[in-house]
Write a protein that holds these residues in place. Structure first.
Motif, PDB file in Angstrom:
ATOM      1  N   SER A 128     114.224 -16.675 116.908  1.00 39.53           N
ATOM      2  CA  SER A 128     114.659 -17.816 118.548  1.00 39.53           C
ATOM      3  C   SER A 128     115.882 -18.195 118.672  1.00 39.53           C
ATOM      4  O   SER A 128     115.929 -18.505 119.214  1.00 39.53           O
ATOM      5  CB  SER A 128     113.515 -17.600 119.248  1.00 39.53           C
ATOM      6  N   ILE A 145     114.829 -21.905 117.438  1.00 40.05           N
ATOM      7  CA  ILE A 145     113.981 -22.504 118.911  1.00 40.05           C
ATOM      8  C   ILE A 145     114.190 -24.309 118.324  1.00 40.05           C
ATOM      9  O   ILE A 145     114.366 -24.938 117.632  1.00 40.05           O
ATOM     10  CB  ILE A 145     112.661 -22.312 118.910  1.00 40.05           C
ATOM     11  N   ASP A 193     114.547 -24.844 125.693  1.00 37.85           N
ATOM     12  CA  ASP A 193     115.371 -23.616 126.439  1.00 37.85           C
ATOM     13  C   ASP A 193     114.522 -22.805 126.214  1.00 37.85           C
ATOM     14  O   ASP A 193     114.427 -21.209 127.835  1.00 37.85           O
ATOM     15  CB  ASP A 193     115.694 -22.962 124.519  1.00 37.85           C
ATOM     16  N   PHE A 194     113.043 -22.441 126.670  1.00 37.30           N
ATOM     17  CA  PHE A 194     111.570 -21.624 126.366  1.00 37.30           C
ATOM     18  C   PHE A 194     111.100 -22.455 127.953  1.00 37.30           C
ATOM     19  O   PHE A 194     110.295 -21.499 128.465  1.00 37.30           O
ATOM     20  CB  PHE A 194     111.131 -21.314 125.349  1.00 37.30           C
ATOM     21  N   ASN A 195     111.513 -23.377 127.992  1.00 39.80           N
ATOM     22  CA  ASN A 195     110.730 -24.232 129.599  1.00 39.80           C
ATOM     23  C   ASN A 195     109.487 -24.627 129.203  1.00 39.80           C
ATOM     24  O   ASN A 195     108.336 -24.212 129.866  1.00 39.80           O
ATOM     25  CB  ASN A 195     110.831 -23.449 130.850  1.00 39.80           C
TER      26      ASN A 195
END
Length: 73
Positions: free
Chosen positions: A6, A8, A25-27
């Motif tokens: 992913s 991250i 980026d994943f909130n």
């Protein structure tokens, strides 16, 4: 930046309430204990990121802790 399936981006640090990790980026974000407490950190991170990404981030933080000889406050 953790290169994984992913890719991250993790922002981590310490506040007056303890350590934290945020993955913008994943909130998501969560509180952590010491960076070397792999059990607690995996539990918290897998809750917000899912199993694979949560475990990846937990072990990446553990690796950084060991490499940087990060002091415990």
């Amino acid at each position: 930046m953790i290169q994984s399936r992913s890719s991250i981006m993790v922002i981590f640090g310490k506040t007056s309430r303890g350590y934290f990790a945020c993955m913008p980026d994943f909130n998501v974000g969560c509180h952590l204990v010491n960076f070397n407490d792999i059990f607690w950190n995996k539990e918290r991170l897998t809750t917000v990121l899912g199993v694979i990404d949560g475990v990846t981030v937990a072990y990446a933080l553990l690796h950084l802790y060991k490499e940087l000889d990060y002091p415990e406050f």
